[in-house]
Design a protein around this motif. Sequence first.
Motif, PDB file in Angstrom:
ATOM      1  N   THR A  88      -7.514   1.121  14.541  1.00 21.60           N
ATOM      2  CA  THR A  88      -7.086  -0.273  14.430  1.00 21.60           C
ATOM      3  C   THR A  88      -8.210  -1.150  13.906  1.00 21.60           C
ATOM      4  O   THR A  88      -7.995  -2.022  13.052  1.00 21.60           O
ATOM      5  CB  THR A  88      -6.604  -0.791  15.802  1.00 21.60           C
ATOM      6  OG1 THR A  88      -5.531   0.035  16.264  1.00 21.60           O
ATOM      7  CG2 THR A  88      -6.134  -2.227  15.716  1.00 21.60           C
ATOM      8  N   GLU A  89      -9.433  -0.910  14.383  1.00 25.22           N
ATOM      9  CA  GLU A  89     -10.567  -1.733  13.977  1.00 25.22           C
ATOM     10  C   GLU A  89     -10.846  -1.593  12.482  1.00 25.22           C
ATOM     11  O   GLU A  89     -11.060  -2.590  11.779  1.00 25.22           O
ATOM     12  CB  GLU A  89     -11.812  -1.338  14.781  1.00 25.22           C
ATOM     13  CG  GLU A  89     -11.720  -1.615  16.273  1.00 25.22           C
ATOM     14  CD  GLU A  89     -10.904  -0.569  17.034  1.00 25.22           C
ATOM     15  OE1 GLU A  89     -10.637  -0.783  18.226  1.00 25.22           O
ATOM     16  OE2 GLU A  89     -10.521   0.470  16.430  1.00 25.22           O
ATOM     17  N   ASP A  90     -10.847  -0.353  11.987  1.00 29.24           N
ATOM     18  CA  ASP A  90     -11.109  -0.130  10.567  1.00 29.24           C
ATOM     19  C   ASP A  90      -9.994  -0.708   9.713  1.00 29.24           C
ATOM     20  O   ASP A  90     -10.242  -1.314   8.662  1.00 29.24           O
ATOM     21  CB  ASP A  90     -11.253   1.373  10.300  1.00 29.24           C
ATOM     22  CG  ASP A  90     -11.487   1.687   8.832  1.00 29.24           C
ATOM     23  OD1 ASP A  90     -12.610   1.454   8.352  1.00 29.24           O
ATOM     24  OD2 ASP A  90     -10.533   2.152   8.165  1.00 29.24           O
ATOM     25  N   ALA A  91      -8.753  -0.527  10.156  1.00 28.87           N
ATOM     26  CA  ALA A  91      -7.614  -1.050   9.399  1.00 28.87           C
ATOM     27  C   ALA A  91      -7.658  -2.568   9.326  1.00 28.87           C
ATOM     28  O   ALA A  91      -7.349  -3.162   8.276  1.00 28.87           O
ATOM     29  CB  ALA A  91      -6.314  -0.584  10.035  1.00 28.87           C
ATOM     30  N   ALA A  92      -8.024  -3.223  10.436  1.00 23.97           N
ATOM     31  CA  ALA A  92      -8.115  -4.685  10.446  1.00 23.97           C
ATOM     32  C   ALA A  92      -9.181  -5.166   9.474  1.00 23.97           C
ATOM     33  O   ALA A  92      -8.996  -6.170   8.763  1.00 23.97           O
ATOM     34  CB  ALA A  92      -8.416  -5.177  11.863  1.00 23.97           C
ATOM     35  N   ARG A  93     -10.300  -4.459   9.429  1.00 25.14           N
ATOM     36  CA  ARG A  93     -11.361  -4.831   8.486  1.00 25.14           C
ATOM     37  C   ARG A  93     -10.879  -4.670   7.046  1.00 25.14           C
ATOM     38  O   ARG A  93     -11.110  -5.548   6.203  1.00 25.14           O
ATOM     39  CB  ARG A  93     -12.595  -3.953   8.726  1.00 25.14           C
ATOM     40  CG  ARG A  93     -13.740  -4.221   7.755  1.00 25.14           C
ATOM     41  CD  ARG A  93     -14.939  -3.334   8.056  1.00 25.14           C
ATOM     42  NE  ARG A  93     -14.619  -1.927   7.897  1.00 25.14           N
ATOM     43  CZ  ARG A  93     -14.577  -1.290   6.728  1.00 25.14           C
ATOM     44  NH1 ARG A  93     -14.804  -1.968   5.600  1.00 25.14           N
ATOM     45  NH2 ARG A  93     -14.306  -0.007   6.670  1.00 25.14           N
ATOM     46  N   ARG A  94     -10.216  -3.583   6.769  1.00 27.84           N
ATOM     47  CA  ARG A  94      -9.705  -3.349   5.419  1.00 27.84           C
ATOM     48  C   ARG A  94      -8.618  -4.363   5.054  1.00 27.84           C
ATOM     49  O   ARG A  94      -8.485  -4.740   3.881  1.00 27.84           O
ATOM     50  CB  ARG A  94      -9.193  -1.916   5.287  1.00 27.84           C
ATOM     51  CG  ARG A  94     -10.291  -0.875   5.348  1.00 27.84           C
ATOM     52  CD  ARG A  94      -9.771   0.554   5.346  1.00 27.84           C
ATOM     53  NE  ARG A  94     -10.860   1.484   5.527  1.00 27.84           N
ATOM     54  CZ  ARG A  94     -11.625   1.966   4.551  1.00 27.84           C
ATOM     55  NH1 ARG A  94     -11.384   1.596   3.293  1.00 27.84           N
ATOM     56  NH2 ARG A  94     -12.604   2.806   4.812  1.00 27.84           N
ATOM     57  N   PHE A 151      -1.555   1.231   6.966  1.00 32.40           N
ATOM     58  CA  PHE A 151      -2.205   0.510   5.878  1.00 32.40           C
ATOM     59  C   PHE A 151      -3.658   0.953   5.750  1.00 32.40           C
ATOM     60  O   PHE A 151      -4.146   1.208   4.636  1.00 32.40           O
ATOM     61  CB  PHE A 151      -2.128  -0.995   6.119  1.00 32.40           C
ATOM     62  CG  PHE A 151      -2.994  -1.805   5.189  1.00 32.40           C
ATOM     63  CD1 PHE A 151      -2.577  -2.083   3.897  1.00 32.40           C
ATOM     64  CD2 PHE A 151      -4.227  -2.285   5.612  1.00 32.40           C
ATOM     65  CE1 PHE A 151      -3.380  -2.821   3.027  1.00 32.40           C
ATOM     66  CE2 PHE A 151      -5.036  -3.020   4.754  1.00 32.40           C
ATOM     67  CZ  PHE A 151      -4.610  -3.289   3.461  1.00 32.40           C
ATOM     68  N   GLY A 152      -4.351   1.030   6.882  1.00 33.39           N
ATOM     69  CA  GLY A 152      -5.749   1.454   6.858  1.00 33.39           C
ATOM     70  C   GLY A 152      -5.914   2.839   6.255  1.00 33.39           C
ATOM     71  O   GLY A 152      -6.814   3.079   5.437  1.00 33.39           O
ATOM     72  N   LYS A 153      -5.038   3.784   6.632  1.00 36.27           N
ATOM     73  CA  LYS A 153      -5.096   5.133   6.074  1.00 36.27           C
ATOM     74  C   LYS A 153      -4.817   5.110   4.574  1.00 36.27           C
ATOM     75  O   LYS A 153      -5.483   5.802   3.795  1.00 36.27           O
ATOM     76  CB  LYS A 153      -4.090   6.042   6.773  1.00 36.27           C
ATOM     77  CG  LYS A 153      -4.466   6.450   8.174  1.00 36.27           C
ATOM     78  CD  LYS A 153      -5.672   7.385   8.206  1.00 36.27           C
ATOM     79  CE  LYS A 153      -5.365   8.750   7.625  1.00 36.27           C
ATOM     80  NZ  LYS A 153      -6.479   9.714   7.823  1.00 36.27           N
ATOM     81  N   ALA A 154      -3.828   4.328   4.166  1.00 33.87           N
ATOM     82  CA  ALA A 154      -3.484   4.258   2.744  1.00 33.87           C
ATOM     83  C   ALA A 154      -4.626   3.688   1.913  1.00 33.87           C
ATOM     84  O   ALA A 154      -4.738   3.982   0.711  1.00 33.87           O
ATOM     85  CB  ALA A 154      -2.225   3.406   2.555  1.00 33.87           C
ATOM     86  N   LYS A 155      -5.492   2.897   2.551  1.00 37.49           N
ATOM     87  CA  LYS A 155      -6.641   2.312   1.868  1.00 37.49           C
ATOM     88  C   LYS A 155      -7.900   3.160   2.014  1.00 37.49           C
ATOM     89  O   LYS A 155      -9.010   2.699   1.719  1.00 37.49           O
ATOM     90  CB  LYS A 155      -6.900   0.893   2.397  1.00 37.49           C
ATOM     91  CG  LYS A 155      -5.843  -0.117   1.985  1.00 37.49           C
ATOM     92  CD  LYS A 155      -5.801  -0.290   0.471  1.00 37.49           C
ATOM     93  CE  LYS A 155      -4.828  -1.370   0.041  1.00 37.49           C
ATOM     94  NZ  LYS A 155      -4.797  -1.523  -1.436  1.00 37.49           N
ATOM     95  N   GLY A 156      -7.726   4.389   2.509  1.00 38.85           N
ATOM     96  CA  GLY A 156      -8.857   5.305   2.595  1.00 38.85           C
ATOM     97  C   GLY A 156      -9.627   5.249   3.888  1.00 38.85           C
ATOM     98  O   GLY A 156     -10.716   5.845   3.985  1.00 38.85           O
ATOM     99  N   ALA A 198       0.792  -1.230   0.000  1.00 38.50           N
ATOM    100  CA  ALA A 198       0.000   0.000   0.000  1.00 38.50           C
ATOM    101  C   ALA A 198       0.824   1.279   0.000  1.00 38.50           C
ATOM    102  O   ALA A 198       0.313   2.343  -0.349  1.00 38.50           O
ATOM    103  CB  ALA A 198      -0.934   0.015   1.218  1.00 38.50           C
ATOM    104  N   MET A 199       2.095   1.213   0.402  1.00 39.41           N
ATOM    105  CA  MET A 199       2.940   2.397   0.468  1.00 39.41           C
ATOM    106  C   MET A 199       4.296   2.114  -0.176  1.00 39.41           C
ATOM    107  O   MET A 199       4.723   0.961  -0.246  1.00 39.41           O
ATOM    108  CB  MET A 199       3.138   2.839   1.929  1.00 39.41           C
ATOM    109  CG  MET A 199       1.869   3.319   2.608  1.00 39.41           C
ATOM    110  SD  MET A 199       2.144   3.913   4.310  1.00 39.41           S
ATOM    111  CE  MET A 199       3.067   5.426   3.972  1.00 39.41           C
TER     112      MET A 199
END
Length: 440
Positions: free
Chosen positions: A285-291, A275-280, A97-98
């Motif tokens: 942590t919760e959102d990043a784990a889902r993504r 990673f979560g931020k790079a994926k929008g 992602a980066m």
Amino acid sequence: MKKLTSLKSSISCRSAAGLRHLLPAIMLWLVALGAFAISPQEAVSRFANTPRLPQGSMAVLVSELPTGKVLASYNADRSLTPASVMKCISLASLSTAMDVNQPLLTPVFIDGDIDADGVLHGNIVVVGQADPSINSRIWPIGTDINDEILEALQNSGVKSVEGGIVVDESYLSGGAIPPSWASADLPHSYGTGSHAFNYANNSVGKSAVKDPAAAFRADLRRRLTGAGISVGDTTLRRGENRQLLMHASPELKEIMRSCMMRSDNLYAEASLRLFGKAKGGDGSTEDAARREREFWSSRSANLDGVRIIDGSGLSRSNRMTARFMENVLRDRSGDVEYVSFFPLAGQEGTLKKFLVDTPLDSYIAMKTGSMKGIQCYAGYKLDDDFAPTHVVVVLVNDFRCDRAYLRSQIENMLLEIFSDENITNKKYTTPQKTINDYAD
């Protein structure tokens, strides 16, 4: 013959009563010398049935690259706690992602005018963007952000700051610490969590610092005051930001390599959130784990039995299967930088004493994971050019034997799987690139 002669010599200088203490080492040497040639699957089956090991709470999967052909397996779909091998997943995700050749950036602003007397009628504003390495005391060591700010203020003619020091942490949503982390871990440096602004490893000695932004503000104030620049005690009403400087970390790949070599929880947690931020996402942590789950599902990884709670593996609520680990590691096996993050057996990091002085010394590169009752390994078998030829995953939970005994059994299994009779250390003809240097 030199190894065999050395072994005979070591045995002769001990009494018969002490010989039983040498038996594990003797077996390891004999396996290394090819005295007992068995198939890879037989080696795994023998390991799975070793007395004192928890047969129902273990998983092994070894596959060939680049085909994915399974060489040996046991309980490959069993859902187990991965401990720190979770870091393999976090860094694998971030590496897609980066740009790992670029640094992480932390902008610093002033939000007021500087008058003719050198008074800044505003604040110093630092915007955290999840860099875990700011003023780290651990390799790779970057530049001191306090010195950078001092120099930039001096170059701008600032002699005093009317306002205060503001740390903007709005870049990430959610808390710094996943709620499932054990409370007993939180006071320790390894349980510090990750923030939008991290500073000096978020720790003092072996103790966690819960508010790294406050520690930074105190250090910067002392640095500026010591250089003759006074700083106010009250934050002024914010004006328009004007960039003072851009703090840059070491290259991201060096931060990631340090994370894997030392098994750094802060760096791994930051990796997942980045990673979560790079994926929008919002950076929680919760959102990043889902993504992350969605991403690996899109890459056709088998997520059955997988539960991603954090980026470091500190949560015992994480669940991993050997099959999913193999899918991810195989997917990333063509990324030279990613493979180079894994410590070399017998040489580096958490693997420095593992398989040392055996035929697999420097031919295995794996991440370790350990907690009470848990010992896991995940990584690669390498060829003479340090290019990966196989994926290796070993997950063991709920063991009650001595950890050293378990490790020796895993060593025995790997030596049997990759014996000269089964697989040599020859260079494989695959699309993988050569890893030039593991000893940065």
